[in-house]
Design an enzyme around this catalytic site. Structure first.
Site, mmCIF file in Angstrom:
data_model
loop_
_atom_site.group_PDB
_atom_site.id
_atom_site.type_symbol
_atom_site.label_atom_id
_atom_site.label_comp_id
_atom_site.label_asym_id
_atom_site.label_seq_id
_atom_site.Cartn_x
_atom_site.Cartn_y
_atom_site.Cartn_z
ATOM 1 N N CYS A 87 18.049 50.724 65.773
ATOM 2 C CA CYS A 87 18.457 51.501 64.595
ATOM 3 C C CYS A 87 17.575 50.993 63.467
ATOM 4 O O CYS A 87 17.755 49.863 63.000
ATOM 5 C CB CYS A 87 19.927 51.288 64.264
ATOM 6 S SG CYS A 87 20.384 51.952 62.642
ATOM 7 N N CYS B 238 19.538 50.811 59.641
ATOM 8 C CA CYS B 238 20.509 49.735 59.381
ATOM 9 C C CYS B 238 20.610 48.925 60.657
ATOM 10 O O CYS B 238 19.622 48.282 61.023
ATOM 11 C CB CYS B 238 21.842 50.277 58.874
ATOM 12 S SG CYS B 238 22.449 51.780 59.636
ATOM 13 N N SER B 239 21.701 48.967 61.364
ATOM 14 C CA SER B 239 21.760 48.301 62.665
ATOM 15 C C SER B 239 22.838 48.956 63.511
ATOM 16 O O SER B 239 23.629 48.266 64.154
ATOM 17 C CB SER B 239 22.061 46.814 62.513
ATOM 18 O OG SER B 239 21.063 46.186 61.751
ATOM 19 N N CYS B 240 22.880 50.299 63.528
ATOM 20 C CA CYS B 240 23.908 51.005 64.291
ATOM 21 C C CYS B 240 23.840 50.584 65.752
ATOM 22 O O CYS B 240 22.750 50.389 66.310
ATOM 23 C CB CYS B 240 23.712 52.514 64.170
ATOM 24 S SG CYS B 240 23.974 53.091 62.480
#
Lengths: 122, 205, 101
Positions: free
Chosen positions: B102, B105-107
């Site tokens: 991702c 962000c850091s999905c």
């Protein structure tokens, strides 16, 4: 239509419910999808100063619809609490060389989920 | 890992102050906070994803359902949850290697793999996985031959991705539970392969 | 917005920091920031609003802070913007707690 929230303190039961069930982000649309799998699309060139889930590295690039994922609420407006603005989400395939030029592997591809508002027909 | 640019003690104090204010004003409930932390520290984790993978390896009909509609097939095992509401499962084969990232962000599929590791959240991974996936994989000890196609999935919307790794050779006699024990978190993100029992990968954490 | 969060393809980020046997949270404050954010998801702030809030961190700070520091920034920005807590209350409480320690 601004997004309103309940502003209630989350109870243990509600937290457990969310942990187990999450939040359904799907929406409803009366329109058919603009694109079908296999269609060629171009991502919009846009630079909103507000929230968007269209990353810069895919803007203005040619891709192919890999899959129609269905209708979801639109994060770009949700992030500003403006509206749910439900629309279709498509998984779009880009050749690595389309994104990064001839130094990228000719075999590799990038797949990303994009919304109606991110895409133009070619 | 990315280090904080302020002293940890300063941040901890700030967090304590905010927590005490939010509790005092009835915005958060301390028991709810404990429930959330307990869930992610002790209940939710990559063992959930490993169950899905092992079942797909032993049950061809399940695998077909999983690849066709990840959300429903995962719900069959009762493994739905927050940040895994809409799941897509992609299959590694001798011809195709999948890698999940991702960039914005850091999905990450929290209910299936737990909270993401530091490397997944790092600027290096978020920046590099899309432009030079082969070099990134080499840092995990994985060399992908030129003739294999790499598919990088940038999970920027509400769909979450899980890699169905290849079942290693020599595991024909293993039970579903024993197979699940071989499946690592990183293999389900696509940065390593699943190793047969005798050859544990050093980076397979 | 064209912020530092939109980093796909950026150069110079160094090797992937692979940490063996890493804990879910590295400290109590990380766990608390996560839990307070989770507990205000949906009921107070749509998840995309919290993502956007972390992107609004000044670029230099964004690129020099750790993951849960960015979550803390987003939480603090949203609770103060929505007038749930004032910045002065936070500073005062920090001073009180520091004195008590």
């Amino acid at each position: 239509m601004a997004i309103e929230t309940s502003n209630e303190c989350m109870t243990v039961a509600h937290a457990q419910y969310l942990l187990q069930n999450g939040v359904d982000c799907r929406g409803v649309s009366d329109d058919p999808p603009q694109f079908q799998a296999g269609d060629r699309v171009r991502t919009k060139v846009m630079h909103p100063i507000t929230y968007t889930r269209l990353p810069r590295y895919v803007r203005g690039k040619m891709g192919t619809i890999a899959k129609v994922n269905g209708v979801y609420v639109f994060p770009d407006t949700m992030g500003q609490r403006l509206a749910t603005k439900p629309q279709y989400v498509y998984n779009v395939r880009f050749a690595a060389q389309e994104l990064w030029g001839p130094d990228a592997s000719p075999r590799d591809c990038l797949y990303i989920d994009l919304f109606d508002d991110h895409l133009d027909a070619t | 890992m990315a280090h904080t640019h302020r002293p940890e003690s300063e941040i901890a104090l700030r967090v304590k102050a905010i927590e005490s204010l939010l509790v005092e004003k009835g915005i958060v409930d301390p028991t709810t906070l404990d429930t959330i932390i307990e869930a992610y520290e002790h209940q939710i984790g990559p063992h959930n994803g490993a169950r899905i993978v092992a079942k797909a390896w032993v049950d061809a009909a399940y695998k077909q359902r999983l690849l066709a509609d990840g959300t429903s097939a995962i719900a069959e095992l009762g493994l739905t949850g927050f940040s895994s509401e809409h799941m897509v499962v992609v299959e590694n084969t001798p011809q195709v290697h999948n890698l999940i990232v991702c960039t914005l962000c850091s999905c990450y599929p929290w209910a299936i793999l737990g909270l993401p590791p530091t490397w997944y959240k790092s600027f290096a991974y978020r920046a590099r996985a899309v432009i030079e996936p082969r070099k990134v994989l080499q840092e995990f000890g994985l060399v992908i031959p030129d003739e294999v196609e790499i598919r990088v999935w940038d999970s920027n919307a509400d769909l979450r991705y899980l890699v169905l790794p290849e079942r290693p050779q020599g595991t024909e006699g293993l039970s579903e539970a024993a197979l699940a024990g071989l499946v690592t978190r990183n293999a389900m993100i696509g940065t390593v392969k699943v190793q047969p029992p005798e050859q544990p990968s050093t980076l397979a954490a | 917005m064209n912020g530092p969060h939109d980093m796909g393809g950026m150069h110079g980020m160094g090797p992937i920091p692979i940490e063996p046997d890493e804990p879910v949270f590295h400290s109590e404050w990380e766990a608390k920031v996560f839990a307070m954010s989770f507990a205000t998801f949906c009921n107070f702030f749509p998840v995309d609003e919290t993502r956007h809030a972390s992107e609004r961190m000044p670029p230099g700070d964004y690129l020099s802070s750790a993951y849960y520091e960015r979550w803390l920034y987003a939480l603090e920005l949203l609770i103060t913007e929505h007038n749930l807590v004032t910045p002065a209350e936070i500073e005062q409480r920090i001073a009180e707690l520091a004195q008590g320690e």
